[in-house]
Scaffold this motif. Structure first.
Motif, mmCIF file in Angstrom:
data_model
loop_
_atom_site.group_PDB
_atom_site.id
_atom_site.type_symbol
_atom_site.label_atom_id
_atom_site.label_comp_id
_atom_site.label_asym_id
_atom_site.label_seq_id
_atom_site.Cartn_x
_atom_site.Cartn_y
_atom_site.Cartn_z
ATOM 1 N N PRO A 158 -6.667 3.179 -4.675
ATOM 2 C CA PRO A 158 -7.608 3.340 -3.562
ATOM 3 C C PRO A 158 -7.712 2.053 -2.752
ATOM 4 O O PRO A 158 -7.441 0.965 -3.269
ATOM 5 C CB PRO A 158 -8.930 3.673 -4.254
ATOM 6 C CG PRO A 158 -8.779 3.177 -5.649
ATOM 7 C CD PRO A 158 -7.321 3.233 -5.976
ATOM 8 N N GLN A 159 -8.085 2.169 -1.499
ATOM 9 C CA GLN A 159 -8.231 0.993 -0.641
ATOM 10 C C GLN A 159 -9.420 0.124 -1.043
ATOM 11 O O GLN A 159 -9.394 -1.079 -0.874
ATOM 12 C CB GLN A 159 -8.383 1.419 0.828
ATOM 13 C CG GLN A 159 -7.107 1.955 1.417
ATOM 14 C CD GLN A 159 -6.036 0.877 1.503
ATOM 15 O OE1 GLN A 159 -6.265 -0.201 2.013
ATOM 16 N NE2 GLN A 159 -4.859 1.170 0.970
ATOM 17 N N LYS A 160 -10.472 0.755 -1.585
ATOM 18 C CA LYS A 160 -11.680 0.028 -1.958
ATOM 19 C C LYS A 160 -11.539 -0.561 -3.359
ATOM 20 O O LYS A 160 -11.095 0.116 -4.285
ATOM 21 C CB LYS A 160 -12.874 0.986 -1.914
ATOM 22 C CG LYS A 160 -14.207 0.310 -2.139
ATOM 23 C CD LYS A 160 -15.345 1.302 -1.947
ATOM 24 C CE LYS A 160 -16.667 0.596 -2.067
ATOM 25 N NZ LYS A 160 -17.302 0.728 -3.334
ATOM 26 N N GLY A 165 -12.927 3.193 -13.210
ATOM 27 C CA GLY A 165 -13.343 4.280 -12.341
ATOM 28 C C GLY A 165 -12.275 4.845 -11.423
ATOM 29 O O GLY A 165 -12.610 5.497 -10.438
ATOM 30 N N ILE A 166 -10.999 4.574 -11.721
ATOM 31 C CA ILE A 166 -9.932 5.175 -10.929
ATOM 32 C C ILE A 166 -8.942 5.844 -11.875
ATOM 33 O O ILE A 166 -8.879 5.511 -13.051
ATOM 34 C CB ILE A 166 -9.227 4.163 -9.994
ATOM 35 C CG1 ILE A 166 -8.578 3.022 -10.775
ATOM 36 C CG2 ILE A 166 -10.194 3.606 -8.972
ATOM 37 C CD1 ILE A 166 -7.795 2.060 -9.903
ATOM 38 N N ASP A 167 -8.195 6.812 -11.331
ATOM 39 C CA ASP A 167 -7.287 7.614 -12.164
ATOM 40 C C ASP A 167 -6.069 6.845 -12.660
ATOM 41 O O ASP A 167 -5.462 7.233 -13.652
ATOM 42 C CB ASP A 167 -6.820 8.847 -11.391
ATOM 43 C CG ASP A 167 -7.961 9.823 -11.142
ATOM 44 O OD1 ASP A 167 -8.950 9.795 -11.904
ATOM 45 O OD2 ASP A 167 -7.871 10.604 -10.177
ATOM 46 N N ILE A 168 -5.687 5.810 -11.969
ATOM 47 C CA ILE A 168 -4.497 5.049 -12.348
ATOM 48 C C ILE A 168 -4.917 3.945 -13.311
ATOM 49 O O ILE A 168 -5.663 3.039 -12.931
ATOM 50 C CB ILE A 168 -3.803 4.451 -11.108
ATOM 51 C CG1 ILE A 168 -3.420 5.572 -10.146
ATOM 52 C CG2 ILE A 168 -2.593 3.631 -11.511
ATOM 53 C CD1 ILE A 168 -3.000 5.098 -8.781
ATOM 54 N N HIS A 186 0.799 -1.209 0.000
ATOM 55 C CA HIS A 186 0.000 0.000 0.000
ATOM 56 C C HIS A 186 0.836 1.265 0.000
ATOM 57 O O HIS A 186 0.360 2.309 -0.382
ATOM 58 C CB HIS A 186 -0.923 0.028 1.213
ATOM 59 C CG HIS A 186 -1.755 -1.200 1.305
ATOM 60 N ND1 HIS A 186 -2.716 -1.506 0.376
ATOM 61 C CD2 HIS A 186 -1.750 -2.215 2.186
ATOM 62 C CE1 HIS A 186 -3.282 -2.652 0.698
ATOM 63 N NE2 HIS A 186 -2.714 -3.100 1.775
ATOM 64 N N SER A 187 2.056 1.190 0.453
ATOM 65 C CA SER A 187 2.892 2.375 0.506
ATOM 66 C C SER A 187 4.347 1.956 0.491
ATOM 67 O O SER A 187 4.671 0.797 0.644
ATOM 68 C CB SER A 187 2.587 3.163 1.782
ATOM 69 O OG SER A 187 2.886 2.369 2.914
ATOM 70 N N THR A 188 5.222 2.940 0.325
ATOM 71 C CA THR A 188 6.644 2.649 0.354
ATOM 72 C C THR A 188 7.073 2.532 1.802
ATOM 73 O O THR A 188 6.802 3.408 2.612
ATOM 74 C CB THR A 188 7.442 3.777 -0.324
ATOM 75 O OG1 THR A 188 6.979 3.871 -1.658
ATOM 76 C CG2 THR A 188 8.918 3.480 -0.310
ATOM 77 N N CYS A 219 -7.648 -9.690 -5.610
ATOM 78 C CA CYS A 219 -6.704 -9.372 -4.545
ATOM 79 C C CYS A 219 -6.605 -7.857 -4.526
ATOM 80 O O CYS A 219 -6.164 -7.244 -5.508
ATOM 81 C CB CYS A 219 -5.327 -9.985 -4.811
ATOM 82 S SG CYS A 219 -5.244 -11.736 -4.437
ATOM 83 N N TRP A 220 -7.038 -7.257 -3.433
ATOM 84 C CA TRP A 220 -7.094 -5.795 -3.371
ATOM 85 C C TRP A 220 -7.015 -5.338 -1.922
ATOM 86 O O TRP A 220 -7.692 -5.890 -1.062
ATOM 87 C CB TRP A 220 -8.401 -5.295 -3.980
ATOM 88 C CG TRP A 220 -8.346 -3.845 -4.310
ATOM 89 C CD1 TRP A 220 -8.705 -2.804 -3.508
ATOM 90 C CD2 TRP A 220 -7.861 -3.274 -5.517
ATOM 91 N NE1 TRP A 220 -8.474 -1.626 -4.148
ATOM 92 C CE2 TRP A 220 -7.962 -1.882 -5.386
ATOM 93 C CE3 TRP A 220 -7.348 -3.802 -6.700
ATOM 94 C CZ2 TRP A 220 -7.569 -1.004 -6.391
ATOM 95 C CZ3 TRP A 220 -6.964 -2.934 -7.696
ATOM 96 C CH2 TRP A 220 -7.079 -1.555 -7.544
#
Length: 168
Positions: free
Chosen positions: A42-44, A98-101, A22-24, A66-67
């Motif tokens: 996003p987390q969702k 529906g997400i920017d990435i 989720h993060s570095t 897997c999310w």
């Protein structure tokens, strides 16, 4: 049918990564410090929006994913839960997560006679068959680590069904 379920399950499981990223952050592995990939996802779990070029919405049924640190595996392709939506022959369908990435991979398959056939798409857009009838589809979408394309940051599989009718 058993072969189809087995192959689909293998495709789905090959994209799952049981280690959430989720993060570095620094992670100690033995005596070595390793940096985990950064993810701005996003987390969702994103919900796909599937539309025909004429604006008809096609509902998707969630399959394995897997999310956000959670993995769920489904043994079937969930076609029995789909109600076919009527669309015109030869129309383009598009999948938007529906997400920017944007995802690194969108694989679409059509299931015919207990076999899956890869559907050629460009960024999740593909053309429906010109032959009338009910058509069953599955889509696998994956986001990879920018540092290592073999590391999945998240993936999802879903199905949808359309009833292709001739243009009037």
């Amino acid at each position: 049918m058993t072969t189809l379920v087995f192959l689909s399950t293998m495709l789905i499981l090959s994209g799952c990564n049981p280690t959430p990223n989720h993060s570095t952050k620094e992670v100690e592995m033995g005596s070595k410090q390793v940096q985990e990939p950064e993810s701005n996802l996003p987390q969702k779990l994103p919900t796909p929006t599937i539309k025909s070029e004429s604006g008809i919405s096609i509902p998707a049924i969630q399959g394995s994913y897997c999310w956000g640190g959670t993995c769920a595996d489904y043994a079937s392709l969930n076609f029995e839960d789909n109600t076919p939506v009527q669309v015109l022959a030869g129309e383009d369908l598009s999948i938007d997560m529906g997400i920017d990435i944007p995802p690194d991979e969108i694989s679409i398959s059509e299931y015919v006679d207990n076999r899956n056939a890869y559907v050629t798409s460009t960024d999740g857009t593909f053309q429906l068959p010109k032959e009338p009838g009910t058509h069953y589809y599955g889509a696998f979408v994956r986001w990879s680590s920018p540092q290592d394309s073999q590391i999945s940051l998240g993936d999802t599989f879903f199905t949808f069904v359309v009833r292709v009718v001739e243009k009037k």
